[in-house]
Design a protein around this motif. Structure first.
Motif, PDB file in Angstrom:
ATOM      1  N   GLY A  96      37.938  -5.572 -15.460  1.00 55.41           N
ATOM      2  CA  GLY A  96      38.458  -6.885 -15.099  1.00 55.41           C
ATOM      3  C   GLY A  96      37.778  -7.489 -13.887  1.00 55.41           C
ATOM      4  O   GLY A  96      38.048  -8.635 -13.511  1.00 55.41           O
ATOM      5  N   THR A  97      36.890  -6.716 -13.260  1.00 54.40           N
ATOM      6  CA  THR A  97      36.183  -7.190 -12.072  1.00 54.40           C
ATOM      7  C   THR A  97      34.892  -7.904 -12.463  1.00 54.40           C
ATOM      8  O   THR A  97      34.251  -7.550 -13.458  1.00 54.40           O
ATOM      9  N   ILE A  98      34.530  -8.916 -11.674  1.00 49.95           N
ATOM     10  CA  ILE A  98      33.267  -9.628 -11.876  1.00 49.95           C
ATOM     11  C   ILE A  98      32.428  -9.433 -10.623  1.00 49.95           C
ATOM     12  O   ILE A  98      32.899  -9.660  -9.511  1.00 49.95           O
ATOM     13  N   THR A  99      31.197  -8.982 -10.806  1.00 53.08           N
ATOM     14  CA  THR A  99      30.321  -8.696  -9.668  1.00 53.08           C
ATOM     15  C   THR A  99      29.052  -9.521  -9.776  1.00 53.08           C
ATOM     16  O   THR A  99      28.500  -9.670 -10.872  1.00 53.08           O
ATOM     17  N   VAL A 100      28.617 -10.065  -8.647  1.00 52.10           N
ATOM     18  CA  VAL A 100      27.321 -10.726  -8.593  1.00 52.10           C
ATOM     19  C   VAL A 100      26.364  -9.764  -7.893  1.00 52.10           C
ATOM     20  O   VAL A 100      26.587  -9.370  -6.748  1.00 52.10           O
ATOM     21  N   PHE A 101      25.322  -9.338  -8.617  1.00 52.68           N
ATOM     22  CA  PHE A 101      24.312  -8.455  -8.039  1.00 52.68           C
ATOM     23  C   PHE A 101      23.092  -9.280  -7.658  1.00 52.68           C
ATOM     24  O   PHE A 101      22.739 -10.227  -8.358  1.00 52.68           O
ATOM     25  N   LYS A 118      39.480  -7.531 -10.180  1.00 50.56           N
ATOM     26  CA  LYS A 118      40.557  -7.796 -11.139  1.00 50.56           C
ATOM     27  C   LYS A 118      40.766  -9.295 -11.362  1.00 50.56           C
ATOM     28  O   LYS A 118      41.873  -9.822 -11.249  1.00 50.56           O
ATOM     29  N   ALA A 119      39.663  -9.973 -11.652  1.00 51.31           N
ATOM     30  CA  ALA A 119      39.747 -11.385 -12.016  1.00 51.31           C
ATOM     31  C   ALA A 119      40.560 -11.520 -13.306  1.00 51.31           C
ATOM     32  O   ALA A 119      41.154 -12.557 -13.579  1.00 51.31           O
ATOM     33  N   HIS A 120      40.572 -10.446 -14.093  1.00 51.29           N
ATOM     34  CA  HIS A 120      41.385 -10.397 -15.317  1.00 51.29           C
ATOM     35  C   HIS A 120      42.294  -9.183 -15.239  1.00 51.29           C
ATOM     36  O   HIS A 120      41.867  -8.099 -14.846  1.00 51.29           O
TER      37      HIS A 120
END
Length: 375
Positions: A96-101, A118-120
Motif C-alpha cells: 500500500g506504500t508508494i515510493t519515489v526512487f 500506506k497510501a492504500h
C-alpha cells in the motif's frame, strides 16, 4: 527480427519493465530501463543499460546483454512503476506504500527520495497493519495518481508530503489500473468490468462517466489511451480479450477482439506510432497488433517466429472516425497480429515500448529487449 532480441536472466520474477523517458529533442533510441520484481524474498528495483554500446559484430548483430547499473531493495511486491522524469521512478507496492526512487546517474546508485506510507489501506478493526495493495500509478509530473484494491484514488504532488486529494470510496471493488485522459481527467478500470472517468477539477467524489463490459463483468486489469486521439482507449482483462472504447459515445466497447488465452496484464499503444499496439499475458505471449493500413509494405519481421499471421476484422458504430482502431470498413482495414514470443513460457507480466525498442519481463525470471522492433 528475432536475432535483435536479447535475454537477460535475473534471479527474480519481473513484474514491471519501463523505459526511462527520452529528453524532448532526443533522436537516439532509449538506452536505460527499470525493472521491478515480485514474489521474491527480497524484491528489487533495478536500472539497466541496454548494453549495445557500439558493439556490432561482423554480421551486424548487436553484442551484449542488458547490464545492471544499480538496484535497491523494495518492500513488498512491485505492483506498478512509472518514471516521473529522467531521474525519478514512482513505485507502487503490495503493502500500500508508494515510493519515489531517485536514480543518481553520476555514481549509478538508487535511493528512496520520497514515500507515502500506506497510501492504500483496508479499514479493519482486527489488524493494525491493514495495508491494501497499490495496484496502479500514473504520472504527469509533478502529479501522481494512485489506485488500489481498497477502491481509493489518491492524487499526490511530487515533493508534497500529504495527498493533494483522496477519493476514499471511489469504487466498491478493486481498482486495477489508471491512466490520464488529459491533465485534469483520469480513467480507472476495476474488477467488475467497468471503466470510469474522473474529473479532478470537480469536488464531488463521483465519476463523470461510467462505461462497462456487457454481460459477465470480467475484471479489467489494464488500460491505455491512444496518444493522439484521446477518445480512443484500449483495455484488457481476465478473459484475455482486447477491448477498444470510444469514450465520446455509448457506454460499451466499440470492439471486442479475441486475444490471449489467459489474463491480459498490460496493453500499450506505441507512443509515437499508435497504429501499433502491444499486449502481454499470463499465457506467456506478447502480441503486436498492427492496423497501419497498407499491408503490402509491412516489414518482413512480422512473418518470422513460426506463427502464421492472422487478419482480424472489427466493426464499429461511428461512421465519421478516421482512426483504424475505430474503422467502419472491415474489408479495407484489416489488422495484422503477430506473437513476438514464438516459444511461450511463463507469464509475460509487463512490457514497454519507446521508439524502435521493446522491453518485457516474465515470471521465468528473465527480461528481454528487442532493439529493432520495426527493422
Amino acid at each position: 527480427a528475432m536475432e535483435d532480441v536479447c535475454a537477460k536472466f535475473v534471479s527474480q520474477k519481473i513484474s514491471k519493465t519501463r523505459w526511462r523517458p527520452l529528453p524532448a529533442a532526443a533522436l537516439q533510441p532509449p538506452d536505460l530501463f527499470a525493472t521491478g520484481s515480485w514474489d521474491n524474498e527480497d524484491n528489487r528495483i533495478s536500472i539497466w543499460s541496454v548494453g549495445d554500446l557500439g558493439n556490432v559484430s561482423l554480421n551486424g548483430e548487436y553484442q551484449g546483454e542488458p547490464q545492471l547499473l544499480c538496484d535497491i531493495r523494495h518492500n513488498g511486491d512491485v505492483m506498478d512503476m512509472q518514471f516521473l522524469d529522467q531521474e525519478r521512478i514512482v513505485v507502487a507496492s503490495s503493502t500500500g506504500t508508494i515510493t519515489v526512487f531517485r536514480h543518481h546517474q553520476n555514481n549509478q546508485t538508487l535511493s528512496a527520495n520520497q514515500q507515502w506510507e500506506k497510501a492504500h489501506y483496508h479499514v479493519d478493526q482486527d489488524t493494525s497493519c491493514g495495508g491494501a495493495a497499490c495496484t496502479g500509478v500514473i504520472c504527469n509530473n509533478p502529479e501522481i495518481v494512485s489506485v488500489g484494491e481498497d477502491g481509493r484514488i489518491n492524487l499526490f504532488r511530487a515533493d508534497q508530503k500529504v495527498a493533494v486529494r483522496t477519493i476514499d470510496n471511489a469504487d466498491s471493488s478493486t481498482l486495477h489500473a489508471v491512466t490520464f485522459l488529459r491533465t485534469t481527467e483520469i480513467l480507472t478500470v476495476n474488477s467488475i468490468g467497468q471503466l470510469k472517468i474522473w474529473d479532478l477539477r470537480q469536488q464531488r467524489n463521483e465519476p463523470s462517466q461510467i462505461f462497462s463490459l456487457t454481460g459477465d463483468r470480467v475484471p479489467l486489469h489494464c488500460v491505455d489511451r491512444h496518444p493522439n486521439q484521446q477518445h480512443i482507449v484500449a483495455t484488457g482483462g481476465q478473459d484475455g480479450m482486447l477491448s477498444i472504447w470510444d469514450i465520446r459515445q455509448g457506454t460499451m466497447p466499440v470492439s471486442l477482439l479475441n486475444a490471449h488465452e489467459a489474463e491480459m496484464w498490460e496493453v500499450h499503444f506505441h507512443p509515437s506510432n499508435p497504429d501499433h499496439l502491444f499486449t502481454c499475458s499470463e499465457d506467456g505471449s506478447l502480441w503486436h497488433w498492427d492496423t497501419s493500413t497498407d499491408i503490402t509494405e509491412k516489414p518482413s519481421f512480422l512473418h518470422q517466429g513460426g506463427r502464421s499471421t492472422t487478419y482480424l476484422s472489427h466493426n464499429t458504430i461511428n461512421q465519421s472516425v478516421v482512426s483504424a482502431w475505430l474503422s467502419n470498413d472491415p474489408t479495407k482495414d484489416r489488422m495484422e497480429i503477430t506473437n513476438l514470443i514464438p516459444n511461450q513460457t511463463l507469464s509475460v507480466n509487463s512490457l514497454d515500448i519507446l521508439g524502435p525498442r521493446l522491453v518485457y519481463g516474465t515470471d521465468a525470471e528473465a527480461i528481454y529487449v528487442n532493439r529493432q522492433l520495426f527493422a
